[in-house]
Design a protein around this motif. Structure first.
Motif, PDB file in Angstrom:
ATOM      1  N   LEU A  30     -20.240 -27.150  33.472  1.00  0.00           N
ATOM      2  CA  LEU A  30     -20.978 -26.468  34.539  1.00  0.00           C
ATOM      3  C   LEU A  30     -22.137 -25.625  34.012  1.00  0.00           C
ATOM      4  CD1 LEU A  30     -17.879 -25.304  36.623  1.00  0.00           C
ATOM      5  CD2 LEU A  30     -19.367 -27.254  37.108  1.00  0.00           C
ATOM      6  N   ASP A  31     -22.254 -25.543  32.688  1.00  0.00           N
ATOM      7  CA  ASP A  31     -23.323 -24.760  32.057  1.00  0.00           C
ATOM      8  C   ASP A  31     -23.223 -23.283  32.416  1.00  0.00           C
ATOM      9  OD1 ASP A  31     -25.515 -24.301  30.458  1.00  0.00           O
ATOM     10  OD2 ASP A  31     -26.978 -24.734  32.045  1.00  0.00           O
ATOM     11  N   VAL A  32     -22.017 -22.758  32.354  1.00  0.00           N
ATOM     12  CA  VAL A  32     -21.772 -21.332  32.605  1.00  0.00           C
ATOM     13  C   VAL A  32     -20.797 -20.828  31.546  1.00  0.00           C
ATOM     14  CG1 VAL A  32     -22.172 -21.500  35.100  1.00  0.00           C
ATOM     15  CG2 VAL A  32     -19.857 -21.851  34.176  1.00  0.00           C
ATOM     16  N   ASP A  33     -20.458 -19.526  31.601  1.00  0.00           N
ATOM     17  CA  ASP A  33     -19.476 -19.010  30.665  1.00  0.00           C
ATOM     18  C   ASP A  33     -18.078 -19.074  31.280  1.00  0.00           C
ATOM     19  OD1 ASP A  33     -19.221 -16.789  32.402  1.00  0.00           O
ATOM     20  OD2 ASP A  33     -20.814 -15.733  31.335  1.00  0.00           O
ATOM     21  N   VAL A  34     -17.064 -18.798  30.461  1.00  0.00           N
ATOM     22  CA  VAL A  34     -15.679 -18.914  30.901  1.00  0.00           C
ATOM     23  C   VAL A  34     -15.357 -17.909  32.002  1.00  0.00           C
ATOM     24  CG1 VAL A  34     -13.265 -18.731  30.156  1.00  0.00           C
ATOM     25  CG2 VAL A  34     -14.937 -19.860  28.670  1.00  0.00           C
ATOM     26  N   ARG A  35     -15.959 -16.717  31.952  1.00  0.00           N
ATOM     27  CA  ARG A  35     -15.707 -15.706  32.976  1.00  0.00           C
ATOM     28  C   ARG A  35     -16.187 -16.204  34.339  1.00  0.00           C
ATOM     29  NH1 ARG A  35     -18.105 -10.129  30.969  1.00  0.00           N
ATOM     30  NH2 ARG A  35     -17.301  -9.527  33.024  1.00  0.00           N
ATOM     31  N   THR A  36     -17.326 -16.908  34.368  1.00  0.00           N
ATOM     32  CA  THR A  36     -17.827 -17.458  35.629  1.00  0.00           C
ATOM     33  C   THR A  36     -16.886 -18.527  36.156  1.00  0.00           C
ATOM     34  OG1 THR A  36     -20.111 -17.019  34.950  1.00  0.00           O
ATOM     35  CG2 THR A  36     -19.790 -18.600  36.746  1.00  0.00           C
ATOM     36  N   VAL A  37     -16.324 -19.323  35.265  1.00  0.00           N
ATOM     37  CA  VAL A  37     -15.345 -20.335  35.678  1.00  0.00           C
ATOM     38  C   VAL A  37     -14.158 -19.662  36.346  1.00  0.00           C
ATOM     39  CG1 VAL A  37     -13.697 -22.067  34.852  1.00  0.00           C
ATOM     40  CG2 VAL A  37     -16.029 -22.038  33.959  1.00  0.00           C
ATOM     41  N   ARG A  38     -13.666 -18.556  35.743  1.00  0.00           N
ATOM     42  CA  ARG A  38     -12.524 -17.852  36.335  1.00  0.00           C
ATOM     43  C   ARG A  38     -12.859 -17.334  37.727  1.00  0.00           C
ATOM     44  NH1 ARG A  38     -11.474 -15.790  30.931  1.00  0.00           N
ATOM     45  NH2 ARG A  38     -12.616 -13.873  31.442  1.00  0.00           N
ATOM     46  N   ARG A  39     -14.067 -16.788  37.898  1.00  0.00           N
ATOM     47  CA  ARG A  39     -14.465 -16.293  39.220  1.00  0.00           C
ATOM     48  C   ARG A  39     -14.565 -17.436  40.227  1.00  0.00           C
ATOM     49  NH1 ARG A  39     -17.980 -12.838  36.125  1.00  0.00           N
ATOM     50  NH2 ARG A  39     -19.701 -14.301  36.480  1.00  0.00           N
ATOM     51  N   ASP A  40     -15.093 -18.580  39.779  1.00  0.00           N
ATOM     52  CA  ASP A  40     -15.221 -19.725  40.693  1.00  0.00           C
ATOM     53  C   ASP A  40     -13.850 -20.272  41.073  1.00  0.00           C
ATOM     54  OD1 ASP A  40     -17.926 -19.486  40.667  1.00  0.00           O
ATOM     55  OD2 ASP A  40     -18.300 -21.162  39.287  1.00  0.00           O
ATOM     56  N   VAL A  41     -12.931 -20.254  40.128  1.00  0.00           N
ATOM     57  CA  VAL A  41     -11.566 -20.690  40.431  1.00  0.00           C
ATOM     58  C   VAL A  41     -10.947 -19.782  41.483  1.00  0.00           C
ATOM     59  CG1 VAL A  41      -9.228 -20.848  39.495  1.00  0.00           C
ATOM     60  CG2 VAL A  41     -11.130 -21.890  38.258  1.00  0.00           C
ATOM     61  N   LYS A  43     -12.534 -18.186  43.774  1.00  0.00           N
ATOM     62  CA  LYS A  43     -13.176 -18.500  45.058  1.00  0.00           C
ATOM     63  C   LYS A  43     -12.549 -19.748  45.682  1.00  0.00           C
ATOM     64  CE  LYS A  43     -17.620 -16.459  43.742  1.00  0.00           C
ATOM     65  NZ  LYS A  43     -19.039 -16.736  43.356  1.00  0.00           N
ATOM     66  N   LEU A  44     -12.253 -20.765  44.864  1.00  0.00           N
ATOM     67  CA  LEU A  44     -11.603 -21.967  45.389  1.00  0.00           C
ATOM     68  C   LEU A  44     -10.213 -21.643  45.924  1.00  0.00           C
ATOM     69  CD1 LEU A  44     -12.549 -24.722  42.754  1.00  0.00           C
ATOM     70  CD2 LEU A  44     -13.488 -24.406  45.048  1.00  0.00           C
ATOM     71  N   ARG A  45      -9.487 -20.786  45.219  1.00  0.00           N
ATOM     72  CA  ARG A  45      -8.167 -20.391  45.699  1.00  0.00           C
ATOM     73  C   ARG A  45      -8.261 -19.684  47.037  1.00  0.00           C
ATOM     74  NH1 ARG A  45      -6.383 -18.122  39.769  1.00  0.00           N
ATOM     75  NH2 ARG A  45      -5.526 -20.084  38.926  1.00  0.00           N
ATOM     76  N   ALA A  46      -9.293 -18.832  47.192  1.00  0.00           N
ATOM     77  CA  ALA A  46      -9.483 -18.122  48.458  1.00  0.00           C
ATOM     78  C   ALA A  46      -9.787 -19.089  49.592  1.00  0.00           C
ATOM     79  CB  ALA A  46     -10.605 -17.095  48.320  1.00  0.00           C
ATOM     80  N   LEU A  47     -10.372 -20.237  49.261  1.00  0.00           N
ATOM     81  CA  LEU A  47     -10.686 -21.251  50.275  1.00  0.00           C
ATOM     82  C   LEU A  47      -9.494 -22.164  50.571  1.00  0.00           C
ATOM     83  CD1 LEU A  47     -14.270 -22.277  49.090  1.00  0.00           C
ATOM     84  CD2 LEU A  47     -13.685 -20.980  51.150  1.00  0.00           C
ATOM     85  N   GLY A  48      -8.385 -21.969  49.854  1.00  0.00           N
ATOM     86  CA  GLY A  48      -7.175 -22.745  50.135  1.00  0.00           C
ATOM     87  C   GLY A  48      -6.873 -23.847  49.144  1.00  0.00           C
ATOM     88  N   TYR A  49      -7.676 -23.953  48.079  1.00  0.00           N
ATOM     89  CA  TYR A  49      -7.419 -24.984  47.078  1.00  0.00           C
ATOM     90  C   TYR A  49      -6.418 -24.459  46.051  1.00  0.00           C
ATOM     91  CZ  TYR A  49     -11.439 -27.449  48.966  1.00  0.00           C
ATOM     92  OH  TYR A  49     -12.306 -28.104  49.808  1.00  0.00           O
ATOM     93  N   PRO A  50      -5.269 -25.148  45.866  1.00  0.00           N
ATOM     94  CA  PRO A  50      -4.227 -24.650  44.950  1.00  0.00           C
ATOM     95  C   PRO A  50      -4.548 -24.968  43.494  1.00  0.00           C
ATOM     96  CG  PRO A  50      -3.501 -26.680  45.977  1.00  0.00           C
ATOM     97  CD  PRO A  50      -4.843 -26.364  46.579  1.00  0.00           C
ATOM     98  N   VAL A  51      -5.398 -24.136  42.884  1.00  0.00           N
ATOM     99  CA  VAL A  51      -5.760 -24.322  41.481  1.00  0.00           C
ATOM    100  C   VAL A  51      -4.755 -23.567  40.631  1.00  0.00           C
ATOM    101  CG1 VAL A  51      -7.554 -24.082  39.735  1.00  0.00           C
ATOM    102  CG2 VAL A  51      -8.184 -24.496  42.129  1.00  0.00           C
ATOM    103  N   HIS A  52      -4.013 -24.294  39.788  1.00  0.00           N
ATOM    104  CA  HIS A  52      -2.980 -23.695  38.946  1.00  0.00           C
ATOM    105  C   HIS A  52      -3.525 -23.475  37.541  1.00  0.00           C
ATOM    106  CE1 HIS A  52      -0.373 -24.393  42.245  1.00  0.00           C
ATOM    107  NE2 HIS A  52      -0.270 -25.716  42.061  1.00  0.00           N
ATOM    108  N   ALA A  53      -3.148 -22.349  36.949  1.00  0.00           N
ATOM    109  CA  ALA A  53      -3.523 -22.054  35.567  1.00  0.00           C
ATOM    110  C   ALA A  53      -2.363 -22.422  34.655  1.00  0.00           C
ATOM    111  CB  ALA A  53      -3.865 -20.575  35.408  1.00  0.00           C
ATOM    112  N   ALA A  54      -2.668 -23.119  33.563  1.00  0.00           N
ATOM    113  CA  ALA A  54      -1.637 -23.510  32.605  1.00  0.00           C
ATOM    114  C   ALA A  54      -1.223 -22.302  31.775  1.00  0.00           C
ATOM    115  CB  ALA A  54      -2.153 -24.616  31.703  1.00  0.00           C
TER     116      ALA A  54
END
Length: 317
Positions: A30-41, A43-54
């Motif tokens: 995505l051409d971003v840093d890891v912290r931005t990925v965490r924030r985007d994840v 946001k997806l969870r807030a929208l109802g997408y069940p993103v699980h962290a290993a």
């Protein structure tokens, strides 16, 4: 760098691939840093997408949730789903025609024009022939599939060809769609062997039984199921040599009617079954192929007698 909304869609598309994504790899994609990925994840969870962290690593995967979120499809997937929905709307599984039409309507509303033209072009020149077979209850189909997927024993009441019902205890392994009907390939616990069952003839008993260790499937799975459908279930089991290449015979003989084995480049063996000798004799004779009947002995005698009667009918003229 992508805008936030576009980046979220791109992230969702990546997560819908059935694998676990390390955070660093997502950040690179995505051409971003890891912290931005965490924030985007988040946001997806807030929208109802069940993103699980290993656990133990900064990895992510998309799992099952309590409700169905929107899905992203590429062009080929969208066309495949649209064609599948139109096929399902024509019948074969009882009760899903209306639901298929509703899903198809929603999908075609948002299809880009280039994809809609592909789907409409295929539909315009396609005529669907009704299956002409008993429709399968989707609840039964899903119950059988769930037991097979979870490796749980399945008990069901099964209606045989004679109309009588028996209780069967099985280890379900595979569902097979033969074009007109659905079949279950299962290990019959009481008979100690592989059996093929028509799904429209069975009624599962709930709850399912204990879990089992999956068995090694027959080496030639399509051939094994085909013989179970076309031969083993019948009183008379015919073995006939057809003096044509197997490719020629396969154009005329559906795999749900008879199974073929190549002998050489000019001949093949047909295995077929029926409860009627007349049906077998006429079925083989009307192909127009030269053939030799080998078994059962009753069919050999019946074909000889039928040939004599037909010859006598022409001699009297």
């Amino acid at each position: 760098m992508l805008e936030t909304s576009a980046r979220l869609l791109r992230l969702l598309s990546l997560l819908q691939t059935p694998r676990e994504w390390p955070g660093a790899e997502l950040a690179e994609r995505l051409d971003v840093d890891v912290r931005t990925v965490r924030r985007d994840v988040d946001k997806l969870r807030a929208l109802g997408y069940p993103v699980h962290a290993a656990r133990g690593v900064a990895g992510y995967r998309l799992g099952a949730g309590t409700r169905l979120p929107p899905l992203l499809l590429d062009d080929d997937e969208a066309v495949a789903v649209a064609v599948g929905m139109r096929t399902a709307a024509s019948g074969g599984v009882a009760g899903i025609e209306e639901a298929s039409l509703r899903a198809l309507t929603k999908l075609e509303t948002v299809l880009p024009s280039r994809l809609r033209h592909r789907v409409d072009g295929l539909h315009a020149v396609t005529v669907t022939i009704p299956p002409g077979a008993a429709a399968v209850d989707p609840d039964v189909l899903m119950a059988v599939a769930a037991a097979a997927r979870a490796h749980e024993q399945l008990r069901f009441d099964y209606r045989g060809q004679d109309g009588g019902e028996t209780l069967r205890r099985t280890e379900p392994h595979r569902l097979v769609h033969g074009g007109r009907r659905w079949y279950l390939l299962a290990w019959d616990l009481d008979r100690g062997g592989w059996r093929t069952f028509r799904v429209d003839r069975l009624r599962p008993r709930i709850p399912t039984g204990p879990r089992f260790v999956p068995r090694e499937l027959p080496a030639d799975l399509p051939g094994h199921v085909g013989r179970g459908i076309t031969t083993r279930a019948y009183r008379y089991r015919a073995r006939v040599t057809l003096h044509v290449p197997i490719e020629v015979a396969a154009d005329r003989i559906a795999p749900t009617v008879g199974t073929l084995d190549a002998i050489d480049e000019r001949s093949c063996t047909l295995h077929a079954g029926s409860n009627s000798l007349d049906e077998l004799a006429l079925y083989v004779g009307l192909f127009g192929f030269p053939f030799d009947v080998h078994e059962p002995p009753e069919l050999v005698a019946h074909v000889r007698e039928l040939a004599e009667r037909l010859a006598a009918a022409t001699d009297r003229r």
